[in-house]
Design a protein around this motif. Structure first.
Motif, PDB file in Angstrom:
ATOM      1  N   GLY A 109       0.794  -1.227   0.000  1.00 34.52           N
ATOM      2  CA  GLY A 109       0.000   0.000   0.000  1.00 34.52           C
ATOM      3  C   GLY A 109       0.823   1.270   0.000  1.00 34.52           C
ATOM      4  N   LYS A 110       2.125   1.157   0.191  1.00 40.02           N
ATOM      5  CA  LYS A 110       2.984   2.349   0.059  1.00 40.02           C
ATOM      6  C   LYS A 110       2.800   2.994  -1.312  1.00 40.02           C
ATOM      7  N   THR A 111       2.561   2.159  -2.317  1.00 43.06           N
ATOM      8  CA  THR A 111       2.411   2.686  -3.671  1.00 43.06           C
ATOM      9  C   THR A 111       1.135   3.521  -3.815  1.00 43.06           C
ATOM     10  N   LEU A 112       0.139   3.254  -2.986  1.00 40.99           N
ATOM     11  CA  LEU A 112      -1.059   4.102  -2.966  1.00 40.99           C
ATOM     12  C   LEU A 112      -0.703   5.494  -2.453  1.00 40.99           C
ATOM     13  N   ASN A 212      -9.972   8.738  -1.309  1.00 42.73           N
ATOM     14  CA  ASN A 212     -11.192   8.153  -1.893  1.00 42.73           C
ATOM     15  C   ASN A 212     -11.655   8.911  -3.131  1.00 42.73           C
ATOM     16  N   SER A 213     -11.665  10.236  -3.043  1.00 49.52           N
ATOM     17  CA  SER A 213     -12.213  11.032  -4.144  1.00 49.52           C
ATOM     18  C   SER A 213     -11.263  11.128  -5.326  1.00 49.52           C
ATOM     19  N   ARG A 214      -9.960  11.137  -5.070  1.00 50.14           N
ATOM     20  CA  ARG A 214      -9.000  11.357  -6.146  1.00 50.14           C
ATOM     21  C   ARG A 214      -8.447  10.080  -6.759  1.00 50.14           C
ATOM     22  N   LEU A 215      -8.511   8.966  -6.022  1.00 53.24           N
ATOM     23  CA  LEU A 215      -7.944   7.732  -6.552  1.00 53.24           C
ATOM     24  C   LEU A 215      -8.932   6.572  -6.488  1.00 53.24           C
ATOM     25  N   ARG A 216      -9.333   6.184  -5.301  1.00 53.92           N
ATOM     26  CA  ARG A 216     -10.168   4.984  -5.157  1.00 53.92           C
ATOM     27  C   ARG A 216     -11.407   5.018  -6.056  1.00 53.92           C
ATOM     28  N   ASP A 217     -12.187   6.080  -5.920  1.00 50.01           N
ATOM     29  CA  ASP A 217     -13.459   6.140  -6.651  1.00 50.01           C
ATOM     30  C   ASP A 217     -13.261   6.370  -8.143  1.00 50.01           C
ATOM     31  N   TYR A 234      -4.176  -0.422   4.235  1.00 52.47           N
ATOM     32  CA  TYR A 234      -5.295  -0.505   3.306  1.00 52.47           C
ATOM     33  C   TYR A 234      -5.770  -1.943   3.163  1.00 52.47           C
ATOM     34  N   TRP A 235      -7.097  -2.111   3.197  1.00 48.28           N
ATOM     35  CA  TRP A 235      -7.747  -3.406   3.003  1.00 48.28           C
ATOM     36  C   TRP A 235      -8.670  -3.304   1.800  1.00 48.28           C
ATOM     37  N   SER A 236      -8.647  -4.307   0.950  1.00 45.95           N
ATOM     38  CA  SER A 236      -9.552  -4.318  -0.204  1.00 45.95           C
ATOM     39  C   SER A 236      -9.658  -5.726  -0.755  1.00 45.95           C
ATOM     40  N   THR A 237     -10.512  -5.894  -1.751  1.00 49.61           N
ATOM     41  CA  THR A 237     -10.567  -7.150  -2.481  1.00 49.61           C
ATOM     42  C   THR A 237      -9.360  -7.264  -3.412  1.00 49.61           C
ATOM     43  N   THR A 238      -9.151  -8.472  -3.901  1.00 49.75           N
ATOM     44  CA  THR A 238      -8.039  -8.705  -4.819  1.00 49.75           C
ATOM     45  C   THR A 238      -8.239  -7.946  -6.132  1.00 49.75           C
ATOM     46  N   PRO A 306      15.584 -12.335 -10.215  1.00 50.13           N
ATOM     47  CA  PRO A 306      16.277 -12.783 -11.431  1.00 50.13           C
ATOM     48  C   PRO A 306      15.382 -13.438 -12.476  1.00 50.13           C
ATOM     49  N   ASN A 307      14.381 -14.197 -12.058  1.00 44.84           N
ATOM     50  CA  ASN A 307      13.521 -14.902 -13.017  1.00 44.84           C
ATOM     51  C   ASN A 307      12.435 -14.021 -13.631  1.00 44.84           C
ATOM     52  N   ALA A 308      12.253 -12.828 -13.098  1.00 42.43           N
ATOM     53  CA  ALA A 308      11.198 -11.940 -13.593  1.00 42.43           C
ATOM     54  C   ALA A 308      11.720 -11.072 -14.735  1.00 42.43           C
ATOM     55  N   PRO A 309      10.830 -10.566 -15.588  1.00 37.35           N
ATOM     56  CA  PRO A 309      11.264  -9.673 -16.678  1.00 37.35           C
ATOM     57  C   PRO A 309      12.000  -8.441 -16.140  1.00 37.35           C
ATOM     58  N   ASP A 310      12.958  -7.968 -16.901  1.00 37.47           N
ATOM     59  CA  ASP A 310      13.773  -6.835 -16.449  1.00 37.47           C
ATOM     60  C   ASP A 310      12.953  -5.571 -16.226  1.00 37.47           C
ATOM     61  N   ASP A 311      11.885  -5.385 -16.993  1.00 36.89           N
ATOM     62  CA  ASP A 311      11.123  -4.137 -16.876  1.00 36.89           C
ATOM     63  C   ASP A 311      10.027  -4.218 -15.818  1.00 36.89           C
ATOM     64  N   LEU A 312       9.987  -5.304 -15.064  1.00 36.06           N
ATOM     65  CA  LEU A 312       8.990  -5.434 -14.008  1.00 36.06           C
ATOM     66  C   LEU A 312       9.220  -4.390 -12.917  1.00 36.06           C
ATOM     67  N   PHE A 313       8.119  -3.775 -12.447  1.00 42.37           N
ATOM     68  CA  PHE A 313       8.156  -3.002 -11.203  1.00 42.37           C
ATOM     69  C   PHE A 313       7.054  -3.532 -10.312  1.00 42.37           C
ATOM     70  N   CYS A 314       7.227  -3.373  -9.005  1.00 43.46           N
ATOM     71  CA  CYS A 314       6.310  -4.080  -8.114  1.00 43.46           C
ATOM     72  C   CYS A 314       6.107  -3.379  -6.787  1.00 43.46           C
ATOM     73  N   ALA A 315       4.952  -3.679  -6.197  1.00 41.55           N
ATOM     74  CA  ALA A 315       4.624  -3.279  -4.830  1.00 41.55           C
ATOM     75  C   ALA A 315       4.722  -4.535  -3.984  1.00 41.55           C
ATOM     76  N   LEU A 316       5.489  -4.466  -2.903  1.00 42.13           N
ATOM     77  CA  LEU A 316       5.750  -5.638  -2.076  1.00 42.13           C
ATOM     78  C   LEU A 316       5.376  -5.348  -0.636  1.00 42.13           C
ATOM     79  N   GLY A 317       4.608  -6.247  -0.024  1.00 41.40           N
ATOM     80  CA  GLY A 317       4.172  -6.037   1.342  1.00 41.40           C
ATOM     81  C   GLY A 317       4.426  -7.234   2.234  1.00 41.40           C
TER      82      GLY A 317
END
Length: 363
Positions: A109-112, A212-217, A234-238, A306-317
């Protein structure tokens, strides 16, 4: 008369070759949605309906899917989704978890927070290059005032505040101690959460109201921020997590609406400082020559996954909450659940083995 005819033919040939040369030029590399390219799909905001694609239609290897699902289930996964160009290709739930069950994002959720900080900047409420104290006043740390005033919003986005990261998640002033000058040291630190205070102060709204108003909704997410100890989690569905991943894949644009400035998103998923090359604005980056991990000052050589594509970016929790985004393959991959190996670090060999098994399916 003959001279006039020759002149006319000469002009015609010049125009013909000029037009031919112009029409043979290649499209710019960044041309969006060429006619032959399928447009990116976005699910509607007002319901949970979502178009799907079959594995066979993509030419993926159906025989490798069960191995992937078995691994996910054995690694305490609750939910798993793969989007390709916005459409759902795989959607699986385990151990009683369902499409409507909320789960926590943890540090994914840091990326949020990164995204909403960018929105507040594009709306003119703040500038990430300004010092944090511009928005929340001085004394928000226990650092000497001159050192505190070195810390900008961008330092919080990039984990380069210089504050002591060994004192736990408490972000009260007494627990935010000077360790090094801002921008000279990378350390994974909960102090990033002060950006939520910055946004609230700058906009005159609560963090949740503005989020909520600027992103979630705007993108049809559900969910809410729930206080947990010193953190607001943050809690949400998948599928709500998948919506945010799709927004990131499309550089902040949701079905034609630019929710987050595309330049800001590009900066957020690019190396943000010269210490930890694998870190953007609260996003982790693959394909770099080195990286740092939380709670250590050791520089590791090689790629983050190493096994993931080089251009991958990710959020990790914590407990292996994951948003993986792969622009080159137009993929968004979501994993929610308990810790894969009953350990707490955001990173483990789970990422690398999981991508080995995903690759077997998508190649």
């Amino acid at each position: 008369m003959k001279t006039k005819k020759l002149f006319s033919v000469w002009i015609f040939l010049l125009l013909f070759f000029a037009c031919s040369t112009g029409s043979s030029e290649e499209l710019p590399a960044n041309a969006e949605n060429p006619p032959s390219e399928e447009p990116m799909y976005f699910p509607p905001n007002n319901n949970d309906l979502w178009e799907t694609k079959s594995i066979s239609s993509l030419g993926w290897d159906q025989t490798k899917v069960q191995d992937l699902l078995t691994y996910l289930e054995n690694k305490n996964t609750k939910s798993f989704i793969i989007l390709q160009n916005g459409k759902i290709v795989m959607e699986n739930y385990f151990s009683g978890h369902t499409s409507v069950t909320p789960w926590y994002w943890a540090s994914a959720g840091k990326t949020l927070t990164s995204a909403v900080t960018g929105i507040a900047e594009q709306e003119g409420f703040l500038n990430i290059n300004n010092k944090v104290s511009t928005y929340i006043g001085t004394g928000w740390t226990s650092a000497p005032l001159a050192k505190e005033n070195l810390i900008t919003c961008k330092n919080l986005l990039t984990m380069t505040s210089g504050l002591d990261d060994s004192l736990g998640d408490d972000v009260s002033p007494a627990n935010l101690l000077y360790k090094a000058d801002a921008s000279t040291r990378w350390a994974y630190h909960n102090v990033y959460v002060k950006l939520q205070d910055v946004v609230a102060s700058a906009t005159g709204q609560t963090w949740s109201q503005y989020f909520n108003s600027r992103l979630r909704d705007k993108i049809g997410m559900t969910g809410s921020w729930i206080q947990s100890g010193n953190n607001s989690v943050y809690w949400s569905t998948t599928k709500s997590m998948a919506r945010f991943g799709l927004l990131a894949l499309n550089r902040g644009n949701w079905n034609g609406t630019q929710v987050i400035n595309s330049n800001y998103v590009q900066n957020a998923v690019s190396t943000s400082q010269n210490i930890n090359l694998a870190y953007g604005y609260l996003w982790w980056l693959n394909g770099k020559t080195s990286y740092y991990l939380p709670q250590t000052q050791f520089q590791f050589s090689g790629k983050l996954i190493p096994n993931a594509p080089d251009d991958l970016f990710c959020a990790l929790g914590k407990n292996d909450q994951k948003i993986y985004v792969v622009p080159s393959k137009k993929l968004v991959v979501i994993r929610m659940g308990d810790a894969a190996d009953n350990i707490n670090p955001a990173l483990s060999d789970f990422d690398d083995v999981l991508w080995q098994k995903i690759n077997a399916v998508i190649k």
